[in-house]
Structures are given as C-alpha cells and as structure tokens.
Design an enzyme around this catalytic site. Structure first.
Site, PDB file in Angstrom:
ATOM      1  N   ARG A 163      -6.958  25.345   5.149  1.00  0.00           N
ATOM      2  CA  ARG A 163      -6.329  25.258   3.560  1.00  0.00           C
ATOM      3  C   ARG A 163      -7.494  25.872   2.550  1.00  0.00           C
ATOM      4  NH1 ARG A 163      -6.594  18.506   2.078  1.00  0.00           N
ATOM      5  NH2 ARG A 163      -8.519  18.599   1.293  1.00  0.00           N
ATOM      6  N   GLU A 173      -6.500   9.689  -5.925  1.00  0.00           N
ATOM      7  CA  GLU A 173      -6.408   9.732  -4.461  1.00  0.00           C
ATOM      8  C   GLU A 173      -7.342   8.772  -4.285  1.00  0.00           C
ATOM      9  OE1 GLU A 173      -7.234  13.214  -2.119  1.00  0.00           O
ATOM     10  OE2 GLU A 173      -5.811  14.356  -3.115  1.00  0.00           O
ATOM     11  N   PHE A 180      -6.081  11.015  11.909  1.00  0.00           N
ATOM     12  CA  PHE A 180      -6.622   9.558  11.869  1.00  0.00           C
ATOM     13  C   PHE A 180      -6.940   9.068  10.516  1.00  0.00           C
ATOM     14  CE2 PHE A 180      -7.253  10.990  16.144  1.00  0.00           C
ATOM     15  CZ  PHE A 180      -7.017   9.896  16.805  1.00  0.00           C
ATOM     16  N   HIS A 181      -6.665   9.857   9.345  1.00  0.00           N
ATOM     17  CA  HIS A 181      -6.904   9.488   7.975  1.00  0.00           C
ATOM     18  C   HIS A 181      -6.039   8.011   7.562  1.00  0.00           C
ATOM     19  CE1 HIS A 181      -7.493   9.137   3.733  1.00  0.00           C
ATOM     20  NE2 HIS A 181      -8.555  10.074   3.508  1.00  0.00           N
ATOM     21  N   GLU A 210      -5.884  15.847   9.690  1.00  0.00           N
ATOM     22  CA  GLU A 210      -5.753  14.431   9.044  1.00  0.00           C
ATOM     23  C   GLU A 210      -5.098  13.272   9.784  1.00  0.00           C
ATOM     24  OE1 GLU A 210      -5.147  15.671   5.027  1.00  0.00           O
ATOM     25  OE2 GLU A 210      -7.196  15.283   4.799  1.00  0.00           O
ATOM     26  N   ASN A 229      -4.826  21.646  -6.142  1.00  0.00           N
ATOM     27  CA  ASN A 229      -5.429  20.280  -5.446  1.00  0.00           C
ATOM     28  C   ASN A 229      -6.799  20.554  -5.584  1.00  0.00           C
ATOM     29  OD1 ASN A 229      -5.032  17.695  -4.372  1.00  0.00           O
ATOM     30  ND2 ASN A 229      -6.178  18.592  -2.614  1.00  0.00           N
ATOM     31  N   GLU A 230      -7.719  19.526  -6.108  1.00  0.00           N
ATOM     32  CA  GLU A 230      -9.172  19.825  -5.870  1.00  0.00           C
ATOM     33  C   GLU A 230      -9.724  21.175  -6.033  1.00  0.00           C
ATOM     34  OE1 GLU A 230     -10.131  17.290  -2.359  1.00  0.00           O
ATOM     35  OE2 GLU A 230      -9.969  15.293  -3.722  1.00  0.00           O
ATOM     36  N   TRP A 255     -13.322  12.156   7.601  1.00  0.00           N
ATOM     37  CA  TRP A 255     -14.024  13.427   7.670  1.00  0.00           C
ATOM     38  C   TRP A 255     -15.328  13.107   7.577  1.00  0.00           C
ATOM     39  CZ3 TRP A 255     -16.061  12.021   2.675  1.00  0.00           C
ATOM     40  CH2 TRP A 255     -15.155  11.458   2.107  1.00  0.00           C
TER      41      TRP A 255
HETATM   42  C1  GAL Z   1      -8.874  15.148  -0.463  1.00  0.00           C
HETATM   43  C2  GAL Z   1      -7.553  15.913  -0.700  1.00  0.00           C
HETATM   44  C3  GAL Z   1      -6.566  15.430  -0.060  1.00  0.00           C
HETATM   45  C4  GAL Z   1      -6.862  14.962   1.647  1.00  0.00           C
HETATM   46  C5  GAL Z   1      -8.034  13.768   1.189  1.00  0.00           C
HETATM   47  C6  GAL Z   1      -8.293  12.915   2.491  1.00  0.00           C
HETATM   48  O1  GAL Z   1     -10.065  15.674  -0.799  1.00  0.00           O
HETATM   49  O2  GAL Z   1      -7.294  16.274  -1.912  1.00  0.00           O
HETATM   50  O3  GAL Z   1      -5.384  16.365   0.406  1.00  0.00           O
HETATM   51  O4  GAL Z   1      -7.436  15.697   2.400  1.00  0.00           O
HETATM   52  O5  GAL Z   1      -9.089  14.382   0.679  1.00  0.00           O
HETATM   53  O6  GAL Z   1      -9.537  12.050   2.323  1.00  0.00           O
END
Ligand code: GAL
Ligand code: ZN
Length: 686
Positions: free
Chosen positions: A116, A308, A358-359, A356, A154-155, A316
């Site tokens: 991404r 978020e 495992f997030h 993601e 996003n970010e 991560w």
């Molecule tokens: C942020 C991002 C999200 C997701 C999240 C995971 O940086 O905007 O899309 O990836 O981290 O921690």
C-alpha cells in the site's frame, strides 16, 4: 477547527467505532457486523480506506453496488459513516500502466505495488486517478444520510525523490526564495563547492558520497510535508465541490516526522490522531498522555478524535504484547480525560487474510465470545454514559514547546553528539511532569498563531531552532510575567540550520542570564552536578549526553558541574527578566539524583502551578468540572480527594461533592477514593 467535531458529537455523543473493511468479507457477514456493532454501542465507522481496487477494478470502470449496500445497512442500523476517499492505496493497474506513479527512494530504488502507499505525490497519473476516484465516491455519496464525515486518504507520509519530485521541489524553492542567489545563501552552498548556477541543477537530497547539506535537507522536509498537504487539499476540494458542510479530515500519527501537523491543522476540520502505545514500554501511560497533549494542542485546546488505536495487540512490532480489556479502558478513558471526544479503532473486525491478519480488532477473529469483544461492549456502554464530557475543556496551565522544524534540524548528521534525541528529551521532561501530575499542552514555538500568554509556564526542552520571531515571542512572554524553562542545546540554529553567531543562545541569552561558548559532549556515565542553592537539594545530580560551557551573565546559579570537562560551569540557573522568570537547564538531568525533577518542581512552584500526582502511576485530570482518575498500575490505589480537589478548577473547589459518573456513588471532599488495579473513575461536580 474544533466545530467540525462538535457537529458529530452534538448528535452522536462520544464517537465509538473504527475502520470497517466490509470488502474483505462476504456480504453475509455484513449483517452480523452491523448487529454486533449496535450491541457494542458503535456509532461511527470509517468505510473504504483501502477499497480503491474494489471500487475501480479497471481504470474508469466502477463498482459501487457493494458500497451502496453497506452504507444502507449502516444507515438502517443508525450507525454514522466517516467515508474515506480510498487514495492511500492505488490499485495495481495504476503502477502497471504508469510506472512513473510509483515512489522512488533516496537511493533510487523504486517501490513496487503489492502493498500500500505506493504513489509518488508528484505523479500526474496518480493525482488524476486519485481525484478521479474521490470525485466518483463523493459525488455518489455526498447526499447519503449515513455519511457524517470525510476521511481523505490515510496517514499521509509517503515521500519520493524522483525527477518529478525534483521539479516540484524546485518550484517550491522558487516560491520560497525567488532567486538562486537567495537559495545559495539560505543553503550556504559555498560550503563544499555546492553553489547552484541553474535551477535545473537542484535535486532532492538523494544518496551522496558523504554528508548532505543540512539546509537542503531541512527544506526538503518542509517541501515533503507541503507536497502531501497539496494532495490532501485536492481531496478536500473534491469533497467541498459536492458537500459544503460536513467535516473533512485525515488521520495524523502523533510524533510522526514525515509531515508537520502544525502546518496542516488549519486544513483539518477535525484533529484526528492514530496512536498505538507499546504495552511493553514502562512509560507507555506517560508517553500516551504526551501524544494526547499534542493532539489537543493541535486542536487549540479543544476536543479532538482518536481515529485509530488497537483493541489489543498490533502486528507490526517485533513482539506484539496484548492489552487486557482493563488496560484498553484505561487508555481510552485517559484520552477522554485529555479532551478526546471519540474512540475509534483499527479495526472493527479482525482480518483473516493479508498482512494485518494478526492485528487485533474490536471483533476478534475468534468472534464475539471473547474477552476482547466483551470489553469493547462494556466500553461502548460506558462511553454512552459519559456523554456529558463532550466538548468540556481540559484544565491546564503549562505548555511544552515543540516544533517539527527544530526536531528535523536537531536530528541531522554531524552534530556534537548523535545521542541527544530531541523526542526522547521531550518525553523525558514530560514523564517528570506527568509524575508530578501536571497536564500540559504541546504547542509550537515557531508559529505566531499560538497564544502563549494563556500559560503560566512554558517549557522548551528541545528548542534547537530559534528564529527571530520565536525569540521575540518568548522574550515578550517572559517580560510580560511568564515563566520559561529552557533546555539543553536550545536556540542553537536558525530556520535554515545555520548556527547563530555569538554566545549561545544568541537570541535569548539576555532573557536567560546565562550564555555558552561551546557544546560539550559528556563522558559516558555523565558528570556530577551539585546544588549551589541548598534550598533546592543536597543530593548531587547527574548530567549526561551533552552540556554547554557556560557562565552566568546575571542569572542566579542554582547548580554547577562538579567534575568532568565542564567542572565549575553553570548547569542550572534562574533569572528574573521583566515581570517574569527564566530557568536554564543545561544538560540531560534525568540521571541518578533526579536533578530534573528538582528543577521542574521549583519552576512549577515558582509559577504557582499546583501539582497532582499524589499516587505514583495514578493520573488525575480535570476536564471541565469532572475529575478523571486513572490508575495505570496493576495494584489498588487510594486517592486523597481533598488533595485532588485542591488542584482542580475553582468551580470544583467550590462544589459540595463529586458523583461517580458510572456508579452514582457520592463523594464528599472529606472522602478518599479507592481505585482498583487499572481502574478509572470519572467524578462529576454537583
Ligand atoms: C495504521 C493504519 C491502519 C492500520 C494500522 C495498524 O497506521 O492507518 O490502516 O494499518 O496502522 O496498526
Ligand atoms: Zn516522485
């Protein structure tokens, strides 16, 4: 700026929800999602952040049926939508058809699609496609009643060093400097034979044989932030063509170096911040508070939104510790205490595929019958009960000065030491303040639109860059009766990364009454610091990392180096200036002996700022007439309520008692307040 958020919270109360990525799931799952969202008290979800390839599978070919259904389902359930323009992750077709739309790193590596964020912010193909898909999404859904807010991209943070970005950089430099002579002067290109004779010669700071020009690097940082801001503004303009009113924002990332949020904030209708405190860090609670204080500073002291966070673990880090539901609750309510009016998550439902998987999420892959989800439900119910907090101002009288220019410049190559990390210094000073129970705003010194005189005390732990305007503001602040604490290696350079000439800090030494002639890295283990004013302490402190060869030019010397290369020089001093007072702290004093705590206590006391922090690890914050007490520790604690009241605003001191917002228990000022491990109690005056 803050009114954007009030538009939502007036109607919805405290916002609760998260990123929702229904395109990753079969439609049969959507109904379950919406039903579970309702049960969890979710009132806002962010839809479509990474849905570009699903909305526009081939260039100009659109597929909106799924999004129509999702928005209608959410509408029927009474769940509002923060709708994204999905431009953070272009589909593969863009990179395939337009390889020049991919970003190039400083070493020339071109980043591929397959992840991404793979866009060059200067690419015409990317920009046209991004405006194109945003136009489609916004035109289609601008009148959809579920949509309450717009989430551009996003970010934002991707920078690029390609030839087109080089051209844009030159345009930006032309606008900033006008002439090559001015640029050559600002970059001091005479050093190392770098003088430019033609604009076309100028490049981004790409990989080079040896150290690069710090002035060029600093401008490239500013340029990168401005270039991304242009992208954001293009998205915002698309929204505004179709929707004149609903707030537009994007998510910031706390202390992220890639963009300067103080430069962005005027374009954000809502200050929205993403935060992932590391549960493994012993300082997580204090550092999380600092990030919250930055967001509130960006919002001019008004409410802001946590866009978020993780319900439990991220995926991560190298080793991703989970958070208990109790700990999640302390983090959410801590942010609320700090002026946050919404708790959104990445993400609603845990992904079962992709990077993601495992997030954690509000709804784990294991389902609703889990402690995480039960915690999420309980929290949703609590937030509904705490609606009365919405919009209330946070009680604070102190500010930490921090700006991106200084941060960028103080982390460049070839400094006296690479060990003085400005962000670590900021955090270290803030941790002391946090322990002392002092709530601060984080505000920049380099902007003239920040009112400093509302604060009783300013602390500048890492103000490496100081230009004439900022120096004049600080001078006027102290002269007018303010108190200022000045940290090590401050006021050293100007906004082009050139050192100020003369004894340091050249622009402020008359205010401090102290001046330095040399920056002196300290030996491993540091130097010992002794108090000359024994009223402050008799325990020697430790100065580490970097000191300054100083003398007093009129300040009262409070502590000196006792040994090492700076033996006899001033380490701590204070100085009356006009109607105010300046404190000088010449090195990292966080080592054994606790000298920093001693100085900060004295400065707070001198400025008449009351201390909280009566129980270690228990944070007490006043939001309006409400006291939020957060026990960040794993053991029970007891607060002395009268002492907590003494640090509160007048309205509370005058109140007869406080009521627990959740249990309804009444406390009189004579009572103590018991707190279970990781517990939070919200007490309202009445
Ligand atoms: C942020 C991002 C999200 C997701 C999240 C995971 O940086 O905007 O899309 O990836 O981290 O921690
Ligand atoms: Zn580029």
């Amino acid at each position: 700026m803050t009114s954007g958020l009030a538009r939502l919270t007036d109607e919805l109360g405290i916002l609760y929800g998260g990123d929702y990525n229904p395109e990753q799931w079969d439609p049969s799952v959507w109904r379950e999602d919406v039903a579970l969202m309702r049960e969890a008290g979710v009132n806002l979800v962010t839809v479509g952040v990474f849905s570009w390839s699903h909305l526009e599978p081939r260039p100009g070919e659109y597929r909106f049926d799924w999004m129509d259904q999702v928005l209608d389902l959410l509408l029927d359930a009474g769940i509002a939508v923060d709708l994204a323009t999905p431009v953070a992750s272009p589909p593969p077709w863009l990179g395939h058809l337009h390889p020049e739309s991919l970003p190039t790193m400083a070493d020339g590596t071109v980043l591929s699609y397959g992840s991404r964020n793979q866009f060059c912010p200067s690419s015409d193909a990317y920009r046209a496609a991004a405006v194109g898909i945003a136009e489609q999404v916004v035109a289609r859904y601008a009148s959809h009643p579920a949509v309450r807010m717009w989430h551009a991209g996003n970010e934002y943070g991707q920078v690029c060093f390609c030839d087109r970005c080089a051209e844009r950089f030159r345009d930006w430099l032309r606008a900033r400097y006008g002439t090559l002579d001015a640029l050559n002067a600002a970059w001091a290109t005479v050093v190392w034979s770098q003088e430019y004779g033609d604009w076309a010669e100028i490049l981004p700071p790409r990989v080079a044989p040896y150290h690069r020009n710090p002035s060029q690097e600093l401008d490239f940082r500013r340029f990168g932030s401005d270039l991304l801001l242009d992208l954001y503004r293009e998205q915002r303009a698309v929204v505004r063509r179709h929707d004149p009113a609903r707030p537009v924002t994007t998510n910031l990332m706390g202390f992220f170096g890639g963009i300067d949020p103080h430069h962005w904030r005027a374009d954000l209708d809502v200050i929205a911040d993403d935060a992932y405190p590391d549960p493994a860090s012993p300082d997580a609670a204090a550092d999380a508070a600092l990030v919250n204080h930055l967001a509130r500073g960006l919002a001019d002291g008004g409410p802001w939104l946590r866009m978020e966070q993780a319900a439990s673990a991220v995926s991560w880090r190298e080793h991703n510790l989970t958070k208990s539901p109790a700990r999640l609750r302390t983090e959410v309510l801590q942010a609320l205490a700090h002026g946050c009016d919404g708790a959104l998550f990445f993400q609603w439902r845990q992904a079962r595929s992709g990077p993601e998987r495992f997030h954690s999420a509000m709804l784990p892959v294991a389902g609703a019958d889990t402690a995480v989800h039960e915690g999420v439900r309980r929290l949703g119910a609590e937030l509904r009960a705490l609606r009365g907090l919405v919009g209330a101002p946070v009680h604070r009288r102190v500010a930490l000065l921090w700006d991106w220019t200084s941060w960028w410049a103080a982390t460049q190559v070839a400094l006296p030491t690479a060990r003085l990390d400005p962000l670590a210094t900021l955090q270290a000073w803030h941790r002391e303040l946090w322990r002392l129970g002092v709530v601060v705003d984080v505000v920049p010194a380099d902007r003239d639109n920040v009112a400093l005189d509302g604060y009783d005390l300013l602390l500048a732990p890492a103000q490496y860059v100081l230009d004439d305007d900022a120096a004049a503001r600080l001078d006027a602040y102290v002269a007018g009766g303010g108190h200022l604490v000045w940290g090590p290696f401050g006021g050293v350079a100007d906004g082009s990364s050139h050192l100020h000439v003369g004894r340091s800090p050249a622009l402020l030494r008359h205010v401090l009454g102290v001046s330095a002639e040399e920056w002196v890295p300290l030996p491993d283990g540091g130097s010992s610091v002794v108090w000359t004013d024994t009223g402050l302490g008799d325990r020697p402190g430790t100065a580490t990392v970097l000191g300054e060869r100083t003398r007093s030019d009129g300040a009262a010397v409070l502590a000196t180096y006792d040994d090492g290369p700076l033996a006899g020089c001033v380490t701590v001093a204070h100085h009356a200036y006009g109607a105010g007072r300046a404190w000088y702290v010449g090195a990292d004093l966080t080592g054994p002996g606790g000298a920093l705590t001693t100085v900060l206590r004295a400065a707070l006391d001198g400025a008449g700022v009351p201390l909280g922090g009566q129980v270690p690890g228990v944070e007490t914050v006043w939001r309006g007439a409400t006291l939020v007490a957060v026990n960040h520790t794993g053991h029970p604690a007891t607060l002395d309520l009268p002492a907590a009241l003494a640090a509160g605003p007048d309205v509370v001191r005058a109140a007869a008692g406080l009521t627990d917002a959740l249990t309804g228990s009444r406390y009189r000022p004579a009572d103590t307040l018991p707190l279970a491990p990781h517990d939070v109690v919200v007490l309202g005056a009445g």
